[in-house]
Design a protein around this motif. Structure first.
Motif, PDB file in Angstrom:
ATOM      1  N   TYR A 129     -63.551 -29.458 -56.863  1.00 27.56           N
ATOM      2  CA  TYR A 129     -62.502 -30.359 -57.335  1.00 27.56           C
ATOM      3  C   TYR A 129     -62.797 -30.909 -58.732  1.00 27.56           C
ATOM      4  O   TYR A 129     -62.112 -31.803 -59.203  1.00 27.56           O
ATOM      5  CB  TYR A 129     -62.323 -31.515 -56.352  1.00 27.56           C
ATOM      6  CG  TYR A 129     -61.529 -31.147 -55.122  1.00 27.56           C
ATOM      7  CD1 TYR A 129     -60.144 -31.222 -55.115  1.00 27.56           C
ATOM      8  CD2 TYR A 129     -62.160 -30.700 -53.973  1.00 27.56           C
ATOM      9  CE1 TYR A 129     -59.398 -30.886 -53.984  1.00 27.56           C
ATOM     10  CE2 TYR A 129     -61.436 -30.352 -52.830  1.00 27.56           C
ATOM     11  CZ  TYR A 129     -60.057 -30.443 -52.854  1.00 27.56           C
ATOM     12  OH  TYR A 129     -59.332 -30.104 -51.732  1.00 27.56           O
TER      13      TYR A 129
ATOM     14  N   LYS B  55     -57.122 -27.053 -48.407  1.00 27.11           N
ATOM     15  CA  LYS B  55     -56.303 -27.526 -49.518  1.00 27.11           C
ATOM     16  C   LYS B  55     -56.720 -26.877 -50.829  1.00 27.11           C
ATOM     17  O   LYS B  55     -55.870 -26.489 -51.644  1.00 27.11           O
ATOM     18  CB  LYS B  55     -56.425 -29.050 -49.613  1.00 27.11           C
ATOM     19  CG  LYS B  55     -55.817 -29.673 -50.854  1.00 27.11           C
ATOM     20  CD  LYS B  55     -54.302 -29.571 -50.861  1.00 27.11           C
ATOM     21  CE  LYS B  55     -53.706 -30.247 -52.080  1.00 27.11           C
ATOM     22  NZ  LYS B  55     -52.249 -30.082 -52.157  1.00 27.11           N
ATOM     23  N   LYS B  56     -58.023 -26.726 -51.034  1.00 28.33           N
ATOM     24  CA  LYS B  56     -58.519 -26.203 -52.310  1.00 28.33           C
ATOM     25  C   LYS B  56     -58.566 -24.681 -52.355  1.00 28.33           C
ATOM     26  O   LYS B  56     -58.198 -24.057 -53.353  1.00 28.33           O
ATOM     27  CB  LYS B  56     -59.918 -26.760 -52.584  1.00 28.33           C
ATOM     28  CG  LYS B  56     -60.428 -26.453 -53.977  1.00 28.33           C
ATOM     29  CD  LYS B  56     -59.524 -27.088 -55.026  1.00 28.33           C
ATOM     30  CE  LYS B  56     -59.969 -26.754 -56.437  1.00 28.33           C
ATOM     31  NZ  LYS B  56     -59.040 -27.317 -57.438  1.00 28.33           N
TER      32      LYS B  56
ATOM     33  N   SER C 194     -51.905 -34.186 -45.298  1.00 30.76           N
ATOM     34  CA  SER C 194     -51.449 -33.463 -46.484  1.00 30.76           C
ATOM     35  C   SER C 194     -51.612 -34.343 -47.709  1.00 30.76           C
ATOM     36  O   SER C 194     -51.493 -35.559 -47.639  1.00 30.76           O
ATOM     37  CB  SER C 194     -49.993 -33.019 -46.320  1.00 30.76           C
ATOM     38  OG  SER C 194     -49.154 -34.147 -46.167  1.00 30.76           O
ATOM     39  N   TRP C 195     -51.903 -33.691 -48.822  1.00 32.68           N
ATOM     40  CA  TRP C 195     -51.980 -34.362 -50.115  1.00 32.68           C
ATOM     41  C   TRP C 195     -51.059 -33.616 -51.079  1.00 32.68           C
ATOM     42  O   TRP C 195     -50.925 -32.394 -51.011  1.00 32.68           O
ATOM     43  CB  TRP C 195     -53.407 -34.333 -50.659  1.00 32.68           C
ATOM     44  CG  TRP C 195     -54.402 -35.076 -49.817  1.00 32.68           C
ATOM     45  CD1 TRP C 195     -54.689 -36.407 -49.858  1.00 32.68           C
ATOM     46  CD2 TRP C 195     -55.262 -34.523 -48.816  1.00 32.68           C
ATOM     47  NE1 TRP C 195     -55.666 -36.730 -48.946  1.00 32.68           N
ATOM     48  CE2 TRP C 195     -56.036 -35.592 -48.294  1.00 32.68           C
ATOM     49  CE3 TRP C 195     -55.452 -33.250 -48.300  1.00 32.68           C
ATOM     50  CZ2 TRP C 195     -56.979 -35.411 -47.288  1.00 32.68           C
ATOM     51  CZ3 TRP C 195     -56.392 -33.067 -47.296  1.00 32.68           C
ATOM     52  CH2 TRP C 195     -57.143 -34.135 -46.812  1.00 32.68           C
ATOM     53  N   LYS C 196     -50.439 -34.348 -51.999  1.00 29.69           N
ATOM     54  CA  LYS C 196     -49.492 -33.735 -52.925  1.00 29.69           C
ATOM     55  C   LYS C 196     -50.201 -32.827 -53.920  1.00 29.69           C
ATOM     56  O   LYS C 196     -49.693 -31.774 -54.282  1.00 29.69           O
ATOM     57  CB  LYS C 196     -48.706 -34.816 -53.663  1.00 29.69           C
ATOM     58  CG  LYS C 196     -47.783 -35.626 -52.762  1.00 29.69           C
ATOM     59  CD  LYS C 196     -47.009 -36.663 -53.559  1.00 29.69           C
ATOM     60  CE  LYS C 196     -46.069 -37.456 -52.659  1.00 29.69           C
ATOM     61  NZ  LYS C 196     -45.300 -38.481 -53.417  1.00 29.69           N
ATOM     62  N   ASN C 197     -51.366 -33.261 -54.390  1.00 30.56           N
ATOM     63  CA  ASN C 197     -52.102 -32.480 -55.380  1.00 30.56           C
ATOM     64  C   ASN C 197     -53.589 -32.830 -55.279  1.00 30.56           C
ATOM     65  O   ASN C 197     -54.003 -33.648 -54.457  1.00 30.56           O
ATOM     66  CB  ASN C 197     -51.575 -32.756 -56.795  1.00 30.56           C
ATOM     67  CG  ASN C 197     -51.437 -34.251 -57.057  1.00 30.56           C
ATOM     68  OD1 ASN C 197     -52.341 -35.040 -56.769  1.00 30.56           O
ATOM     69  ND2 ASN C 197     -50.299 -34.653 -57.608  1.00 30.56           N
ATOM     70  N   ASP C 198     -54.384 -32.198 -56.157  1.00 33.83           N
ATOM     71  CA  ASP C 198     -55.829 -32.429 -56.135  1.00 33.83           C
ATOM     72  C   ASP C 198     -56.186 -33.868 -56.479  1.00 33.83           C
ATOM     73  O   ASP C 198     -57.159 -34.422 -55.958  1.00 33.83           O
ATOM     74  CB  ASP C 198     -56.524 -31.473 -57.110  1.00 33.83           C
ATOM     75  CG  ASP C 198     -56.558 -30.046 -56.586  1.00 33.83           C
ATOM     76  OD1 ASP C 198     -56.098 -29.837 -55.436  1.00 33.83           O
ATOM     77  OD2 ASP C 198     -57.035 -29.160 -57.306  1.00 33.83           O
ATOM     78  N   GLN C 199     -55.408 -34.491 -57.355  1.00 29.69           N
ATOM     79  CA  GLN C 199     -55.695 -35.875 -57.731  1.00 29.69           C
ATOM     80  C   GLN C 199     -55.551 -36.805 -56.531  1.00 29.69           C
ATOM     81  O   GLN C 199     -56.319 -37.762 -56.372  1.00 29.69           O
ATOM     82  CB  GLN C 199     -54.745 -36.320 -58.859  1.00 29.69           C
ATOM     83  CG  GLN C 199     -55.021 -37.716 -59.407  1.00 29.69           C
ATOM     84  CD  GLN C 199     -56.415 -37.857 -59.998  1.00 29.69           C
ATOM     85  OE1 GLN C 199     -56.999 -36.879 -60.481  1.00 29.69           O
ATOM     86  NE2 GLN C 199     -56.957 -39.060 -59.953  1.00 29.69           N
TER      87      GLN C 199
END
Length: 411
Positions: free
Chosen positions: A313, A254-255, A101-106
């Motif tokens: 992205y 994610k995206k 998991s990633w918090k956001n696109d950055q």
């Protein structure tokens, strides 16, 4: 010979040692019996000496428990504590069950991934202690934001093939990467140096080990080779090997909030668009025009990820994301086409070939060549529009320009 009551098998002892690691990775195991299915492959990759060490530990523990418990009761106990630890064995890694998991696109853009591949002189039967003979390793450090940040490549000094299997190993090599078992003129690196330099390449932080990704059908070979090198050299590592297909699925999900099919992901990763692109293979494979290269396999994974996700992205493609000749082609490039590097053919001009006028200079745009033609290299083929000379390795190059075709139609 039947085992006496109260004895502990070496395999059961090995499983009990791995139980805490399996539980840390959130696998559904509560006792040794639950963990047995997850350890069979790791046990098979241990060397004879390592298994002997576990047999000795089990023998000493069984001497104390012989009169108390049966094998079935022993296998349901909590993890066993070895009586006297001996030789340190390499850390065996297991698939991580937790979802990435990633918090956001950055966070996705700056995350660093390592893509790894190890080639072998063929694959030996399961009854052989040496299942593989590592001969080449390639690794790429990559982030979606910066592209390829660094690469790592070595030819590995292979072990001696088992008696009777030398021809089998060399034939498998000749059919793929073509690295000879012996008599190779380039320097090769021993196991210890390869592992130390690989660890130096990834520079793991204290308590944090990077994740390595590879194709799922290569995972067993790469894992076996890493464990083999670690066991022989005594260098302990905690390299975690995951499937790159799962990574691509996670990035897309994610995206786009939609999970692509694994079939589509595998088809994208199987693309041979960059087989002949410059600066993809190692120098030796490039000079000898050999497609199978451990470094190239890693870079082509990076190219596929960059091409399919960079624009989504908001990343501008650079030479670190794709080969230079592909940047001008944009999204119109078909992954089932092969781009030939015209620069490799420029030395043919000195031979005075009649087809020189069809080869563009390195500064001009590259041509797309259908991959479903079978004309061999240098064979002249006749068509409705006259005679043309086709060149390519396993493919043909379309030499007629659009203007020539128009003229032929008008005639």
């Amino acid at each position: 010979m039947p085992r006496h009551k109260g004895t502990v098998s070496p395999y059961c002892f090995f499983v009990s040692e791995q139980l805490p690691e399996l539980q840390r990775r959130r696998l559904p195991v509560t006792c040794v019996i639950d963990a047995i299915p997850y350890c069979s492959q790791a046990w098979a990759m241990l060397t004879k000496e390592e298994k002997m060490a576990y047999a000795e530990k089990a023998r000493k523990l069984s001497g104390k428990k012989r009169s108390q418990k049966t094998v079935k009761e022993t296998c349901n106990l909590a993890p066993l504590v070895p009586a006297c630890p001996t030789t340190k064995v390499p850390c065996v890694t297991f698939p991580d069950a937790s979802v990435m998991s990633w918090k956001n696109d950055q966070a996705v853009l700056v995350d660093i991934f390592y893509f790894l591949n190890i080639y072998s002189h063929g694959k030996l039967p399961s009854h052989c202690e040496q299942r593989f003979l590592p001969c080449e390793i390639g690794c790429v450090k990559y982030s979606l934001q910066d592209g390829i940040m660094a690469d790592f490549h070595h030819f590995i000094e292979p072990e001696v093939p088992p008696r009777g299997f030398r021809y089998h190993c060399q034939a498998a090599s000749d059919a793929t990467h073509k690295i000879p078992i012996s008599g190779f003129h380039l320097p090769r690196t021993c196991y210890a140096v390869v592992l130390w330099e690989l660890l130096e390449f990834v520079q793991p932080a204290r308590g944090v080990w990077p994740r390595f990704y590879c194709r799922s059908n290569d995972r067993f070979r790469i894992s076996w080779c890493l464990n083999r090198m670690a066991s022989i050299t005594g260098i302990e590592s905690h390299l975690e090997l995951l499937d790159v297909e799962d990574l691509v699925i996670e990035l897309h999900q994610k995206k786009y909030q939609k999970e692509p099919s694994k079939t589509w992901v595998c088809r994208e990763l199987d693309a041979f668009l960059w087989d002949f692109s410059s600066n993809t293979r190692c120098k030796w494979h490039e000079e000898n025009d050999i497609l199978c290269c451990a470094l190239a396999s890693c870079k082509k994974i990076v190219y596929c990820i960059s091409k399919s996700l960079a624009s989504a992205y908001g990343v501008s493609l650079t030479a670190a994301h794709l080969p230079l000749q592909d940047l001008d082609n944009g999204e119109s490039t078909n992954t089932k086409m092969v781009i030939l590097d015209a620069g490799r053919f420029q030395n043919m001009k000195a031979e005075g070939l009649a087809c020189d006028r069809y080869f563009a200079s390195p500064s001009q745009h590259q041509e797309f060549v259908p991959s479903n033609c079978d004309s061999p290299c240098g064979v002249k083929t006749c068509s409705l529009y006259g005679t043309s000379t086709m060149r390519g390795r396993g493919i043909t190059r379309l030499l007629k320009s659009a203007s020539d075709l128009t003229k032929s139609f008008s005639n």
